[in-house]
Scaffold this motif. Structure first.
Motif, PDB file in Angstrom:
ATOM      1  N   GLN A 113       0.761  -1.206   0.167  1.00 25.90           N
ATOM      2  CA  GLN A 113       0.061   0.093   0.046  1.00 25.90           C
ATOM      3  C   GLN A 113       0.926   1.278   0.137  1.00 25.90           C
ATOM      4  OE1 GLN A 113      -2.950   0.048   3.193  1.00 25.90           O
ATOM      5  NE2 GLN A 113      -3.857   2.241   2.475  1.00 25.90           N
ATOM      6  N   LYS A 114       2.096   1.320   0.748  1.00 27.50           N
ATOM      7  CA  LYS A 114       2.699   2.402   0.899  1.00 27.50           C
ATOM      8  C   LYS A 114       3.585   2.686  -0.558  1.00 27.50           C
ATOM      9  CE  LYS A 114       6.438   4.285   3.440  1.00 27.50           C
ATOM     10  NZ  LYS A 114       7.510   4.370   4.439  1.00 27.50           N
ATOM     11  N   GLN A 115       3.846   1.538  -1.041  1.00 31.28           N
ATOM     12  CA  GLN A 115       4.504   1.352  -2.526  1.00 31.28           C
ATOM     13  C   GLN A 115       3.624   2.064  -3.397  1.00 31.28           C
ATOM     14  OE1 GLN A 115       6.128  -2.144  -3.439  1.00 31.28           O
ATOM     15  NE2 GLN A 115       8.105  -1.955  -2.234  1.00 31.28           N
ATOM     16  N   LYS A 116       2.312   1.578  -3.297  1.00 34.09           N
ATOM     17  CA  LYS A 116       1.276   2.081  -4.219  1.00 34.09           C
ATOM     18  C   LYS A 116       1.174   3.620  -4.074  1.00 34.09           C
ATOM     19  CE  LYS A 116      -3.467   1.338  -5.559  1.00 34.09           C
ATOM     20  NZ  LYS A 116      -4.705   0.356  -5.063  1.00 34.09           N
ATOM     21  N   GLU A 117       0.786   3.940  -2.699  1.00 38.82           N
ATOM     22  CA  GLU A 117       0.772   5.595  -2.497  1.00 38.82           C
ATOM     23  C   GLU A 117       1.885   6.413  -2.984  1.00 38.82           C
ATOM     24  OE1 GLU A 117       0.128   5.796   1.749  1.00 38.82           O
ATOM     25  OE2 GLU A 117      -1.768   4.884   1.649  1.00 38.82           O
ATOM     26  N   GLU A 118       3.282   5.837  -2.816  1.00 37.46           N
ATOM     27  CA  GLU A 118       4.445   6.568  -3.253  1.00 37.46           C
ATOM     28  C   GLU A 118       4.267   6.705  -4.794  1.00 37.46           C
ATOM     29  OE1 GLU A 118       8.037   4.852  -1.701  1.00 37.46           O
ATOM     30  OE2 GLU A 118       7.514   5.336   0.302  1.00 37.46           O
ATOM     31  N   LEU A 119       4.011   5.688  -5.398  1.00 35.02           N
ATOM     32  CA  LEU A 119       3.724   5.697  -6.863  1.00 35.02           C
ATOM     33  C   LEU A 119       2.696   6.538  -7.402  1.00 35.02           C
ATOM     34  CD1 LEU A 119       4.793   4.213  -9.483  1.00 35.02           C
ATOM     35  CD2 LEU A 119       3.045   2.738  -9.094  1.00 35.02           C
ATOM     36  N   GLU A 120       1.489   6.499  -6.676  1.00 30.23           N
ATOM     37  CA  GLU A 120       0.630   7.446  -7.193  1.00 30.23           C
ATOM     38  C   GLU A 120       0.951   9.122  -6.788  1.00 30.23           C
ATOM     39  OE1 GLU A 120      -2.823   6.402  -4.833  1.00 30.23           O
ATOM     40  OE2 GLU A 120      -3.510   4.676  -6.010  1.00 30.23           O
ATOM     41  N   LYS A 121       1.795   9.135  -5.858  1.00 31.99           N
ATOM     42  CA  LYS A 121       2.335  10.487  -5.473  1.00 31.99           C
ATOM     43  C   LYS A 121       3.337  10.924  -6.436  1.00 31.99           C
ATOM     44  CE  LYS A 121       4.500  12.917  -1.745  1.00 31.99           C
ATOM     45  NZ  LYS A 121       5.112  12.833  -0.170  1.00 31.99           N
ATOM     46  N   GLU A 122       4.191   9.833  -6.946  1.00 33.40           N
ATOM     47  CA  GLU A 122       4.998  10.314  -8.096  1.00 33.40           C
ATOM     48  C   GLU A 122       4.253  10.589  -9.200  1.00 33.40           C
ATOM     49  OE1 GLU A 122       8.717  11.044  -9.658  1.00 33.40           O
ATOM     50  OE2 GLU A 122       8.362  10.439  -7.451  1.00 33.40           O
ATOM     51  N   GLN A 123       3.355   9.862  -9.518  1.00 31.80           N
ATOM     52  CA  GLN A 123       2.632  10.092 -10.862  1.00 31.80           C
ATOM     53  C   GLN A 123       1.830  11.456 -10.736  1.00 31.80           C
ATOM     54  OE1 GLN A 123       0.100   6.646 -11.130  1.00 31.80           O
ATOM     55  NE2 GLN A 123       1.557   5.427 -12.311  1.00 31.80           N
ATOM     56  N   ARG A 124       1.281  11.703  -9.711  1.00 33.18           N
ATOM     57  CA  ARG A 124       0.886  13.155  -9.358  1.00 33.18           C
ATOM     58  C   ARG A 124       1.686  14.171  -9.728  1.00 33.18           C
ATOM     59  NH1 ARG A 124      -1.685  12.802  -4.082  1.00 33.18           N
ATOM     60  NH2 ARG A 124      -1.401  10.935  -4.135  1.00 33.18           N
ATOM     61  N   ARG A 125       3.015  13.963  -9.246  1.00 33.78           N
ATOM     62  CA  ARG A 125       4.128  15.067  -9.141  1.00 33.78           C
ATOM     63  C   ARG A 125       4.321  15.291 -10.571  1.00 33.78           C
ATOM     64  NH1 ARG A 125       9.041  13.699  -6.149  1.00 33.78           N
ATOM     65  NH2 ARG A 125       9.833  13.403  -8.034  1.00 33.78           N
ATOM     66  N   GLU A 126       4.474  14.049 -11.271  1.00 32.73           N
ATOM     67  CA  GLU A 126       4.874  14.217 -12.855  1.00 32.73           C
ATOM     68  C   GLU A 126       3.685  15.042 -13.524  1.00 32.73           C
ATOM     69  OE1 GLU A 126       6.073  10.391 -14.507  1.00 32.73           O
ATOM     70  OE2 GLU A 126       7.771  10.153 -12.945  1.00 32.73           O
ATOM     71  N   LYS A 127       2.517  14.617 -13.356  1.00 32.68           N
ATOM     72  CA  LYS A 127       1.362  15.234 -13.939  1.00 32.68           C
ATOM     73  C   LYS A 127       1.599  16.750 -13.776  1.00 32.68           C
ATOM     74  CE  LYS A 127      -2.065  11.603 -14.467  1.00 32.68           C
ATOM     75  NZ  LYS A 127      -3.371  10.992 -14.011  1.00 32.68           N
ATOM     76  N   GLU A 128       1.881  17.175 -12.525  1.00 34.91           N
ATOM     77  CA  GLU A 128       1.784  18.535 -11.992  1.00 34.91           C
ATOM     78  C   GLU A 128       2.898  19.100 -12.984  1.00 34.91           C
ATOM     79  OE1 GLU A 128       1.545  20.462  -8.184  1.00 34.91           O
ATOM     80  OE2 GLU A 128       0.256  18.925  -7.936  1.00 34.91           O
ATOM     81  N   LEU A 129       4.082  18.591 -12.926  1.00 40.24           N
ATOM     82  CA  LEU A 129       5.271  19.026 -13.565  1.00 40.24           C
ATOM     83  C   LEU A 129       5.008  19.010 -15.124  1.00 40.24           C
ATOM     84  CD1 LEU A 129       8.474  17.210 -12.230  1.00 40.24           C
ATOM     85  CD2 LEU A 129       7.872  19.612 -11.731  1.00 40.24           C
ATOM     86  N   GLU A 130       4.194  18.269 -15.634  1.00 41.85           N
ATOM     87  CA  GLU A 130       3.785  18.344 -17.017  1.00 41.85           C
ATOM     88  C   GLU A 130       2.895  19.337 -17.390  1.00 41.85           C
ATOM     89  OE1 GLU A 130       4.160  17.446 -20.864  1.00 41.85           O
ATOM     90  OE2 GLU A 130       5.334  16.260 -19.532  1.00 41.85           O
ATOM     91  N   ARG A 131       1.974  19.668 -16.442  1.00 46.26           N
ATOM     92  CA  ARG A 131       0.913  20.612 -16.354  1.00 46.26           C
ATOM     93  C   ARG A 131       1.774  21.873 -16.642  1.00 46.26           C
ATOM     94  NH1 ARG A 131      -3.545  21.533 -12.128  1.00 46.26           N
ATOM     95  NH2 ARG A 131      -3.975  23.497 -13.055  1.00 46.26           N
TER      96      ARG A 131
END
Length: 143
Positions: A113-131
């Motif tokens: 679950q922690k790895q999933k949350e970190e992965l989701e957090k990383e994906q959000r951060r990349e989306k934000e950077l892309e945006r």
């Protein structure tokens, strides 16, 4: 007279010898049956004592055997107590094994679950950077 003197001691000797023999026979006939009865009684007592000693030895052996059986009985009782303790320890170990297995599964789920949350957090951060990159003003190209 000499003949009488000589004859007297011999007849006296014979008479005294007969008297001694009769006295001996009388004493023997008087005391011998009692002595023989006493001898038989002593032999019987000795025989009875031997039988009694043999019986006593057998009884002592029985008591020793009984004590040995009591020792065996106490050993079996002690073995039963230790067997029950082992059974209890085994049950406790099984319970502990089940608990550790559950804890390991829970720990693995939490880690996933922690790895999933970190992965989701990383994906959000990349989306934000892309945006943010897309929002950044781009210089217009001149033709």
């Amino acid at each position: 007279m000499e003949d009488l003197q000589l004859a007297a001691p011999d007849s006296l000797r014979v008479e005294s010898s007969v008297f001694v023999d009769q006295l001996t026979q009388g004493l023997l006939s008087h005391y011998l049956p009692d002595l023989q009865n006493s001898k038989r009684a002593l032999q019987e007592l000795t025989q009875n004592q031997l039988v009694l000693l043999d019986t006593l030895d057998q009884e002592v052996t029985k008591f020793r055997d009984c004590n040995a059986l009591l020792d065996l009985d106490s050993l079996f009782t002690e073995a039963k107590v230790y067997h029950n303790k082992l059974v209890t320890i085994r049950k406790e170990m099984i319970v502990l094994h089940e608990k550790t297995t559950k804890l390991k599964k829970r720990g693995l789920k939490l880690q996933q679950q922690k790895q999933k949350e970190e992965l989701e957090k990383e994906q959000r951060r990349e989306k934000e950077l892309e945006r943010e990159r897309q929002l950044v003003a781009k210089p217009a190209k001149r033709h």
